[in-house]
Design an enzyme around this catalytic site. Structure first.
Site, PDB file in Angstrom:
ATOM      1  N   ASN A 179      10.096 -54.612   4.554  1.00 23.18           N
ATOM      2  CA  ASN A 179       9.442 -53.080   4.759  1.00 23.18           C
ATOM      3  C   ASN A 179       9.127 -52.737   3.284  1.00 23.18           C
ATOM      4  OD1 ASN A 179       9.349 -50.337   5.046  1.00 23.18           O
ATOM      5  ND2 ASN A 179      11.612 -49.933   5.275  1.00 23.18           N
ATOM      6  N   LYS A 220      11.449 -53.718   0.344  1.00 24.34           N
ATOM      7  CA  LYS A 220      12.768 -54.282   1.052  1.00 24.34           C
ATOM      8  C   LYS A 220      13.012 -55.199   1.799  1.00 24.34           C
ATOM      9  CE  LYS A 220      14.232 -49.258   0.740  1.00 24.34           C
ATOM     10  NZ  LYS A 220      14.253 -48.084   1.622  1.00 24.34           N
ATOM     11  N   ARG A 262       8.170 -54.258   9.375  1.00 26.93           N
ATOM     12  CA  ARG A 262       8.162 -52.530   9.753  1.00 26.93           C
ATOM     13  C   ARG A 262       6.826 -51.723   9.469  1.00 26.93           C
ATOM     14  NH1 ARG A 262      10.648 -47.500   6.969  1.00 26.93           N
ATOM     15  NH2 ARG A 262      10.627 -46.017   8.664  1.00 26.93           N
ATOM     16  N   HIS A 321      10.789 -43.105  13.190  1.00 22.46           N
ATOM     17  CA  HIS A 321      12.351 -43.737  13.177  1.00 22.46           C
ATOM     18  C   HIS A 321      12.722 -44.365  14.423  1.00 22.46           C
ATOM     19  CE1 HIS A 321      13.591 -40.471   9.953  1.00 22.46           C
ATOM     20  NE2 HIS A 321      13.246 -41.826   9.482  1.00 22.46           N
ATOM     21  N   HIS A 332      19.099 -38.772  13.815  1.00 22.85           N
ATOM     22  CA  HIS A 332      19.146 -39.772  12.484  1.00 22.85           C
ATOM     23  C   HIS A 332      18.951 -38.901  11.266  1.00 22.85           C
ATOM     24  CE1 HIS A 332      17.123 -43.733  10.463  1.00 22.85           C
ATOM     25  NE2 HIS A 332      16.827 -42.922   9.657  1.00 22.85           N
ATOM     26  N   ARG A 355      11.136 -33.011   2.467  1.00 22.37           N
ATOM     27  CA  ARG A 355      10.181 -32.387   3.479  1.00 22.37           C
ATOM     28  C   ARG A 355      10.686 -31.221   4.123  1.00 22.37           C
ATOM     29  NH1 ARG A 355       9.881 -37.840   6.478  1.00 22.37           N
ATOM     30  NH2 ARG A 355       9.281 -39.148   5.076  1.00 22.37           N
ATOM     31  N   GLU A 407      18.370 -51.053  11.119  1.00 26.12           N
ATOM     32  CA  GLU A 407      16.638 -51.149  11.536  1.00 26.12           C
ATOM     33  C   GLU A 407      16.379 -52.753  11.312  1.00 26.12           C
ATOM     34  OE1 GLU A 407      16.152 -47.525   9.638  1.00 26.12           O
ATOM     35  OE2 GLU A 407      14.487 -47.201  10.966  1.00 26.12           O
TER      36      GLU A 407
END
Ligand code: AMP
Length: 416
Positions: free
Chosen positions: A27, A34, A108, A197, A225, A258, A401
């Site tokens: 990711n 990651k 991802r 997501h 989530h 956000r 994930e």
């Protein structure tokens, strides 16, 4: 860049990592990478880690394998150097990637636009398509692409698979995916609701069915989530029919930094009357708002401490967060008509019993309640937290994930 030999070649016998081998999941963010080496069949993470602050003098690599943590603080200039450092640490402290028999690298990718409704095997055409979609996700897709390009160069003998955060929502009903915007403008510029997501919402809604021993087709589920980014979805029989994020991950729930939903005229107002540039407003909405903007703090552990200490801004931030969440739960109840399961997941959803309790408070009339004892504490396993009498089960289902990406990558490169 020198490719790493050996990886992708089949070992003469099955390794200790299982007959199907392993999948390296990557990711790649704008300043971080990651990774996790996953056994896609057994489901366990064999090793994991991250490189932070790429391009800064304070870069940090953390690697975990077999219960041992390794840290490296050498400066890491770019994504290429980051991935080389990751491969070097695998070689140094293990596991040996040859022995782990890496059958695929799963990447991802945040935005798959209207093009990708499924994972895809990476080739030059797929890379070009992701590049084309980049204007829709200028913060994410270019960073994802850098990771893909570097990984393809370093690991050329293994198939690379991209798994899109938007894919699960690609089939949203038109009534849910369409903004009531001038049709031609929307069409020309790709303005529609895509949702994000998706890997997590799909994994959690599927896991709910497996844990309960029910058929996925029979279940209507609301997935919440709640991490630093947060989104809700309504899933009917395994098919997503609504989700809270839109053309970008900015729409919907209140998040760590956000705004979530906001009257779009606020942007016009701030531009025209407060003299803010579009870039400054973008930064404001994405990075200086949400819990952080309201209370100066986006980690719920700290936020609760502030609330307990009598901090009014923190109290208001918590109230706004929970209010928005409840609104979405009510809306998705109406969308689904019948809700069998509400599933909390991600950092806040799995760990924060206060948020879970407040989100569903006073909904007994809808057949929804949380049992305070069952709800108490952090949950690392799927857990039912509703009392026995409710029609709707409330659950905490930890998301994974990386495992979902690993399984999708394996399914593509070695279909059963
Ligand atoms: P994620 O983006 O899924 O990693 O979630 C990160 C967020 O989870 C953090 O910003 C915290 O707000 C929240 N979080 C993590 N651990 C806890 C905890 N033990 N209690 C409450 N919230 C937590």
């Amino acid at each position: 860049m020198n490719p790493v030999p050996g990886i992708g070649e089949r070992p003469s016998s099955h390794s200790a990592f299982g007959a199907h081998g392993s999948v390296l999941v990557i990711n790649s963010g704008s300043s971080s990478v990651k990774y996790q080496l996953v056994n896609p069949v057994g489901g366990e993470a064999i090793a994991s880690g991250l490189v932070e602050r790429i391009g800064e003098s304070s870069s940090l690599l953390k690697h975990t394998y077999g219960g041992n943590k390794t840290e490296r603080t050498d400066p890491i200039a770019d994504h290429g150097a980051a991935l080389r450092a990751v491969l070097a640490v695998f070689e140094e402290v293990g596991p040996d990637l040859d022995e782990a028999h890496v059958v695929a690298v799963g990447h991802r990718v945040v935005h798959g636009g209207a093009v990708f409704s499924e994972p895809a095997l990476v080739d030059d055409d797929v890379v070009a398509a992701i590049e084309e979609i980049a204007p829709l996700a200028p913060l994410h897709n270019p960073a994802n692409l850098r990771g893909i390009q570097v990984a393809r160069e370093l690991l050329p003998d293994v198939p690379h698979v991209v798994v899109f955060d938007t894919a699960f929502f690609q089939g949203l009903p038109a009534a849910a995916s369409t903004y009531a915007l001038d049709h031609e403008v929307a069409q020309k510029h790709g303005v529609r609701r895509y949702g994000f997501h998706g890997t997590s919402h799909q994994y959690v809604s599927g896991k709910v069915a497996r844990v309960l021993g029910r058929r996925l087709e029979d279940l209507n589920t609301i997935v919440l989530h709640l991490g630093n980014g947060a989104s809700a979805s309504a899933v009917r029989g395994g098919v997503a029919v609504e989700t809270s994020m839109g053309m970008t991950p900015l729409e919907g729930l209140v998040m760590g930094t956000r705004t979530g939903d906001i009257d779009p005229a606020v942007i016009v107002h701030l531009h025209r009357n407060a003299g803010m540039s579009i870039d400054a407003i973008d930064d404001l909405l994405n990075r200086r708002s949400g819990l952080k903007g309201l209370a100066g703090e986006n980690d719920f552990r700290e936020l609760h401490n502030l609330v307990e200490a009598g901090d009014e801004a923190a109290r208001l931030a918590l109230d706004v967060y929970v209010h928005r969440l409840r609104k979405y739960i009510g809306a998705y109840y109406a969308v689904l008509g019948r809700v069998d399961v509400i599933a909390f997941t991600a950092g806040v959803g799995e760990n924060d019993d206060i948020v879970r309790g407040l989100a569903l408070q006073g909904l007994e009339g809808l057949g929804i309640a949380v049992d305070p004892e069952r709800n108490a504490g952090r949950k690392s396993q799927p857990t039912i937290i509703s009392p026995d009498w409710t029609r709707t089960l409330v659950m905490v289902v930890p998301t994974n994930e990386e495992l979902a990406i690993a399984r999708q990558a394996l399914a593509l490169v070695a279909p059963e």
